[in-house]
Design a protein around this motif. Structure first.
Motif, PDB file in Angstrom:
ATOM      1  N   GLY A   1       0.836  -1.196   0.000  1.00  9.32           N
ATOM      2  CA  GLY A   1       0.000   0.000   0.000  1.00  9.32           C
ATOM      3  C   GLY A   1       0.871   1.246   0.000  1.00  9.32           C
ATOM      4  N   VAL A   2       0.219   2.377   0.018  1.00 10.87           N
ATOM      5  CA  VAL A   2       0.918   3.662  -0.027  1.00 10.87           C
ATOM      6  C   VAL A   2       1.861   3.822   1.166  1.00 10.87           C
ATOM      7  N   ASP A   3       1.488   3.275   2.328  1.00 10.00           N
ATOM      8  CA  ASP A   3       2.319   3.416   3.523  1.00 10.00           C
ATOM      9  C   ASP A   3       3.555   2.517   3.507  1.00 10.00           C
ATOM     10  N   ASP A   4       3.600   1.564   2.595  1.00  2.93           N
ATOM     11  CA  ASP A   4       4.723   0.622   2.527  1.00  2.93           C
ATOM     12  C   ASP A   4       5.839   1.065   1.588  1.00  2.93           C
ATOM     13  N   VAL A   5       5.592   2.097   0.793  1.00  2.72           N
ATOM     14  CA  VAL A   5       6.553   2.505  -0.236  1.00  2.72           C
ATOM     15  C   VAL A   5       7.131   3.878   0.078  1.00  2.72           C
ATOM     16  N   LYS A   6       8.245   4.160  -0.551  1.00  3.84           N
ATOM     17  CA  LYS A   6       8.899   5.467  -0.426  1.00  3.84           C
ATOM     18  C   LYS A   6       8.866   6.127  -1.798  1.00  3.84           C
ATOM     19  N   LEU A   7       8.416   7.374  -1.838  1.00  7.44           N
ATOM     20  CA  LEU A   7       8.395   8.131  -3.081  1.00  7.44           C
ATOM     21  C   LEU A   7       9.802   8.651  -3.347  1.00  7.44           C
ATOM     22  N   VAL A   8      10.311   8.389  -4.536  1.00 11.78           N
ATOM     23  CA  VAL A   8      11.666   8.797  -4.921  1.00 11.78           C
ATOM     24  C   VAL A   8      11.552   9.712  -6.129  1.00 11.78           C
ATOM     25  N   GLN A   9      12.180  10.889  -6.031  1.00  9.85           N
ATOM     26  CA  GLN A   9      12.147  11.822  -7.152  1.00  9.85           C
ATOM     27  C   GLN A   9      13.562  12.135  -7.585  1.00  9.85           C
ATOM     28  N   GLY A  10      13.776  12.020  -8.868  1.00  7.60           N
ATOM     29  CA  GLY A  10      15.058  12.302  -9.490  1.00  7.60           C
ATOM     30  C   GLY A  10      14.779  12.718 -10.906  1.00  7.60           C
ATOM     31  N   ARG A  11      15.396  12.048 -11.862  1.00 10.38           N
ATOM     32  CA  ARG A  11      15.071  12.321 -13.271  1.00 10.38           C
ATOM     33  C   ARG A  11      13.625  11.965 -13.561  1.00 10.38           C
ATOM     34  N   SER A  12      13.099  11.006 -12.823  1.00 11.88           N
ATOM     35  CA  SER A  12      11.693  10.640 -12.935  1.00 11.88           C
ATOM     36  C   SER A  12      11.166  10.362 -11.531  1.00 11.88           C
ATOM     37  N   THR A  13       9.860  10.349 -11.387  1.00 12.04           N
ATOM     38  CA  THR A  13       9.243  10.043 -10.101  1.00 12.04           C
ATOM     39  C   THR A  13       8.921   8.565 -10.068  1.00 12.04           C
ATOM     40  N   GLY A  14       9.254   7.935  -8.966  1.00 11.01           N
ATOM     41  CA  GLY A  14       9.009   6.508  -8.848  1.00 11.01           C
ATOM     42  C   GLY A  14       8.829   6.101  -7.408  1.00 11.01           C
ATOM     43  N   LEU A  15       8.719   4.813  -7.188  1.00 11.42           N
ATOM     44  CA  LEU A  15       8.541   4.260  -5.857  1.00 11.42           C
ATOM     45  C   LEU A  15       9.646   3.272  -5.543  1.00 11.42           C
ATOM     46  N   GLN A  16       9.990   3.204  -4.275  1.00 10.08           N
ATOM     47  CA  GLN A  16      11.006   2.267  -3.802  1.00 10.08           C
ATOM     48  C   GLN A  16      10.397   1.453  -2.672  1.00 10.08           C
TER      49      GLN A  16
ATOM     50  N   HIS B   1      -0.489  -4.909  -8.526  1.00 14.84           N
ATOM     51  CA  HIS B   1      -1.054  -5.240  -9.830  1.00 14.84           C
ATOM     52  C   HIS B   1      -1.489  -3.977 -10.564  1.00 14.84           C
ATOM     53  N   ASP B   2      -1.463  -2.826  -9.876  1.00 13.36           N
ATOM     54  CA  ASP B   2      -1.870  -1.549 -10.468  1.00 13.36           C
ATOM     55  C   ASP B   2      -0.882  -0.470 -10.044  1.00 13.36           C
ATOM     56  N   PHE B   3       0.331  -0.544 -10.581  1.00  9.92           N
ATOM     57  CA  PHE B   3       1.391   0.378 -10.181  1.00  9.92           C
ATOM     58  C   PHE B   3       1.036   1.846 -10.407  1.00  9.92           C
ATOM     59  N   PRO B   4       0.436   2.239 -11.530  1.00 11.61           N
ATOM     60  CA  PRO B   4       0.124   3.671 -11.714  1.00 11.61           C
ATOM     61  C   PRO B   4      -0.764   4.241 -10.597  1.00 11.61           C
ATOM     62  N   ARG B   5      -1.751   3.480 -10.154  1.00 11.97           N
ATOM     63  CA  ARG B   5      -2.622   3.954  -9.078  1.00 11.97           C
ATOM     64  C   ARG B   5      -1.859   4.036  -7.756  1.00 11.97           C
ATOM     65  N   LEU B   6      -0.958   3.100  -7.496  1.00 15.00           N
ATOM     66  CA  LEU B   6      -0.139   3.141  -6.286  1.00 15.00           C
ATOM     67  C   LEU B   6       0.757   4.376  -6.301  1.00 15.00           C
ATOM     68  N   LEU B   7       1.352   4.681  -7.443  1.00 13.84           N
ATOM     69  CA  LEU B   7       2.196   5.872  -7.575  1.00 13.84           C
ATOM     70  C   LEU B   7       1.378   7.139  -7.362  1.00 13.84           C
ATOM     71  N   GLU B   8       0.182   7.210  -7.951  1.00 10.42           N
ATOM     72  CA  GLU B   8      -0.689   8.379  -7.759  1.00 10.42           C
ATOM     73  C   GLU B   8      -1.023   8.569  -6.284  1.00 10.42           C
ATOM     74  N   GLY B   9      -1.314   7.492  -5.594  1.00 12.42           N
ATOM     75  CA  GLY B   9      -1.635   7.564  -4.165  1.00 12.42           C
ATOM     76  C   GLY B   9      -0.455   8.053  -3.340  1.00 12.42           C
ATOM     77  N   ALA B  10       0.748   7.604  -3.669  1.00 12.41           N
ATOM     78  CA  ALA B  10       1.943   8.027  -2.939  1.00 12.41           C
ATOM     79  C   ALA B  10       2.238   9.506  -3.181  1.00 12.41           C
ATOM     80  N   VAL B  11       2.052   9.976  -4.414  1.00 16.66           N
ATOM     81  CA  VAL B  11       2.265  11.391  -4.737  1.00 16.66           C
ATOM     82  C   VAL B  11       1.236  12.245  -3.995  1.00 16.66           C
ATOM     83  N   ALA B  12      -0.020  11.814  -3.977  1.00 16.80           N
ATOM     84  CA  ALA B  12      -1.072  12.556  -3.270  1.00 16.80           C
ATOM     85  C   ALA B  12      -0.785  12.616  -1.775  1.00 16.80           C
ATOM     86  N   LYS B  13      -0.303  11.514  -1.204  1.00 16.02           N
ATOM     87  CA  LYS B  13       0.028  11.487   0.226  1.00 16.02           C
ATOM     88  C   LYS B  13       1.164  12.457   0.529  1.00 16.02           C
TER      89      LYS B  13
END
Length: 87
Positions: free
Chosen positions: A6-21, A52-64
């Motif tokens: 879930g959103v609480d389990d990942v770390k938002l990483v921003q560099g050349r692109s935005t992603g999750l770790q 199974h839905d990475f784009p939605r997980l990324l959107e949730g992490a960015v919103a958080k």
């Protein structure tokens, strides 16, 4: 950690692109950035599926992150401007 992550389990990483770790239970550090071609995100070391839905997980992490930044800004309003020197 529960799977899929879930959103609480990942770390938002921003560099050349935005992603999750995320660190898998096997110890492998995994990074993924938005790729609309593939919504499945899994460990590169073991068969564990993170999402199974990475784009939605990324959107949730960015919103958080935006919500947290807004809360910090509201708690620490900018200081009033100093009067001009010599007044």
């Amino acid at each position: 950690m529960k799977f899929p992550v879930g959103v609480d389990d990942v770390k938002l990483v921003q560099g050349r692109s935005t992603g999750l770790q995320v660190v898998c239970t096997c110890g492998c550090v995994n990074f993924n950035y938005l790729d609309p071609q593939d919504t499945l995100w899994k460990c590169r070391n073991c068969p564990q599926v993170f999402s199974h839905d990475f784009p939605r997980l990324l959107e949730g992490a960015v919103a958080k992150q935006k919500q947290a930044a807004a809360a910090v800004a509201a708690a620490n309003p900018p200081a009033p401007a100093a009067p001009p020197a010599g007044s």
